[in-house]
Motif scaffolding. Structure first.
Motif, mmCIF file in Angstrom:
data_model
loop_
_atom_site.group_PDB
_atom_site.id
_atom_site.type_symbol
_atom_site.label_atom_id
_atom_site.label_comp_id
_atom_site.label_asym_id
_atom_site.label_seq_id
_atom_site.Cartn_x
_atom_site.Cartn_y
_atom_site.Cartn_z
ATOM 1 N N ILE A 172 0.787 -0.760 -0.315
ATOM 2 C CA ILE A 172 0.144 0.027 0.069
ATOM 3 C C ILE A 172 0.900 1.371 -0.187
ATOM 4 C CG2 ILE A 172 -2.047 1.221 1.772
ATOM 5 C CD1 ILE A 172 -2.715 -1.139 -0.041
ATOM 6 N N GLU A 173 2.549 1.100 0.763
ATOM 7 C CA GLU A 173 2.488 2.486 0.868
ATOM 8 C C GLU A 173 3.535 2.458 -0.356
ATOM 9 O OE1 GLU A 173 3.461 -0.342 2.591
ATOM 10 O OE2 GLU A 173 2.261 0.651 4.756
ATOM 11 N N ARG A 175 0.374 4.107 -2.621
ATOM 12 C CA ARG A 175 0.552 5.857 -2.694
ATOM 13 C C ARG A 175 1.457 6.118 -2.774
ATOM 14 N NH1 ARG A 175 -1.260 8.897 1.791
ATOM 15 N NH2 ARG A 175 -0.869 10.869 1.051
ATOM 16 N N ASP A 180 1.105 9.692 -5.689
ATOM 17 C CA ASP A 180 1.573 10.535 -4.784
ATOM 18 C C ASP A 180 2.591 11.441 -6.409
ATOM 19 O OD1 ASP A 180 0.278 10.810 -2.479
ATOM 20 O OD2 ASP A 180 2.005 10.324 -1.181
ATOM 21 N N GLU A 215 -6.217 3.825 -9.166
ATOM 22 C CA GLU A 215 -7.395 4.553 -7.830
ATOM 23 C C GLU A 215 -8.369 2.939 -8.690
ATOM 24 O OE1 GLU A 215 -6.695 7.899 -5.698
ATOM 25 O OE2 GLU A 215 -7.279 8.118 -7.749
ATOM 26 N N LEU A 226 -5.173 2.400 1.880
ATOM 27 C CA LEU A 226 -5.113 3.783 1.390
ATOM 28 C C LEU A 226 -5.161 4.713 1.730
ATOM 29 C CD1 LEU A 226 -2.925 4.538 -0.844
ATOM 30 C CD2 LEU A 226 -5.013 4.730 -1.901
ATOM 31 N N LEU A 243 -3.676 4.966 5.623
ATOM 32 C CA LEU A 243 -2.656 5.257 5.459
ATOM 33 C C LEU A 243 -2.562 6.732 5.411
ATOM 34 C CD1 LEU A 243 0.866 5.075 5.483
ATOM 35 C CD2 LEU A 243 0.352 4.231 2.852
ATOM 36 N N GLU A 244 -3.468 7.497 4.627
ATOM 37 C CA GLU A 244 -3.706 8.926 4.722
ATOM 38 C C GLU A 244 -3.738 9.793 5.619
ATOM 39 O OE1 GLU A 244 -6.511 10.056 1.264
ATOM 40 O OE2 GLU A 244 -4.159 8.950 0.099
ATOM 41 N N GLU A 248 -0.869 9.007 7.854
ATOM 42 C CA GLU A 248 0.423 10.468 7.013
ATOM 43 C C GLU A 248 -0.114 11.837 7.992
ATOM 44 O OE1 GLU A 248 1.223 8.992 3.422
ATOM 45 O OE2 GLU A 248 2.308 8.116 4.205
#
Length: 362
Positions: free
Chosen positions: A45-46, A49, A53, A197, A208, A211-212, A215
């Motif tokens: 997932i990182e 992401r 980004d 996506e 995801l 995770l956002e 962060e």
């Protein structure tokens, strides 16, 4: 048992075995062929992401290039229109001077030769008439010289304006080409990000989103500006040292906060959608203090202040190339238009790498 018959059966069985083996080799193994690889299947997932980004970041850089080219083209079109109007006036003046020069030449011709007129003054029977004609001739000659010089100056000005207009037209075409190239890049990057996506499984999409959130929470602890560790303020809430926004800054913050929920659209300056610098420029225009259109020109052309002294209404510029901007609202928070697919929202001010802070209206 007949030996020949047995041998024939053995040969028959061997032939059948050989045939079966050949069919098996041609057909390949009996297990199912593997399916198409999942583009996200072998990524964390990182990593997903990070890829998203990067794509949206590249789209934002291209958006700044688009906005710059668009602003430049608008100014060039306005300048070109003005040049063409001036060119038309100068052309008309040259035509008028041409007609005037012809009239002056005809007047001189009717006035006769100045030397002959002088003799008539001395010897003629009508010196008064000769004197009058000489005066008219001299005046006509001076007018002819003046008109000729003015006509030459006007023609030089016409030539200069023509060259300037041609140069401006070339620059306009270049800006339009830059704008079209940036537009194509933006749309390509956004389409690629949207494809990624759309290909996420439900569980991946949930991870995801989580995770956002994590962060964003971590970004709060990285804030080193005013109100570090404090709570989120409202649109006119606390800023540097707990200061309240007032005057034009309060109006700008109020305008920006009122846009929350409206979609991000690259190149947009409102009223129904915005990109990052479109939001900040519209907000400060609504407060009566117009600022440059793009985040890069906002960074270059607006008064800079320290991060420690940031107040509500100040603009925080992000990334080393100044390609994102948000409006500080106090409490370590900004309001901004984040990226395609998102809406105007609030976020931790330290969520992205900070380049610096500028203060409009001073």
């Amino acid at each position: 048992m007949n030996v020949s018959t047995g041998a024939g059966r053995l040969r028959s069985r061997a032939s059948l075995a050989t045939l079966a083996l050949a069919i098996a080799l041609i057909s390949g193994p009996s297990y199912a062929a593997p399916s198409e690889p999942d583009p996200q299947g072998d990524q964390s997932i990182e990593n997903i992401r990070g890829e998203l980004d990067d794509l949206y970041r590249e789209a934002e850089v291209a958006t700044e290039a688009y906005n710059t080219a668009d602003e430049k083209a608008a100014k060039q079109e306005k300048r070109l229109t003005s040049l063409r109007e001036g060119l038309a006036r100068t052309e008309s003046r040259v035509d008028d001077l041409h007609d005037l020069a012809g009239a002056a030449a005809r007047t001189q011709y009717r006035g006769g030769n100045l030397a002959a007129t002088g003799i008539e003054l001395l010897l003629g029977d009508h010196p008064d008439q000769a004197l009058n004609e000489a005066s008219q001739a001299r005046q006509a000659l001076r007018s002819l010289v003046n008109v000729s010089e003015t006509q030459q100056t006007a023609r030089m000005e016409l030539s200069r304006q023509t060259d300037t207009a041609a140069k401006q037209l070339r620059e306009l075409k270049s800006s339009r080409a830059d704008k079209a190239e940036a537009k194509q890049k933006i749309e390509g990057k956004i389409a690629e990000a949207e494809r990624i996506e759309a290909g996420l499984e439900k569980e991946q999409a949930l991870k995801l989103a989580q995770l956002e959130k994590e962060e964003a929470q971590a970004a709060k602890s990285r804030w080193t500006g005013p109100d570090a560790g404090g709570g989120t303020s409202t649109g006119t809430g606390s800023g540097g040292g707990g200061a309240k926004a007032s005057g034009a800054a309060a109006q700008a913050v109020g305008f920006a906060m009122a846009q929350i929920g409206k979609p991000y659209v690259w190149g947009a300056v409102g009223p129904s959608s915005y990109d990052c610098s479109g939001l900040t420029s519209a907000a400060w225009a609504a407060a009566g203090h117009p600022i440059p259109r793009t985040s890069q020109t906002q960074w270059q052309g607006v008064t800079r202040v320290t991060l420690a002294s940031a107040q509500p209404g100040d603009l925080i510029i992000y990334y080393s190339d100044a390609t994102h901007v948000g409006m500080y609202i106090g409490g370590g928070q900004i309001v901004h238009a984040p990226r395609p697919g998102r809406t105007v929202t609030t976020a931790p001010a330290a969520e992205m790498p900070i380049l610096g802070v500028v203060r409009p209206g001073v």
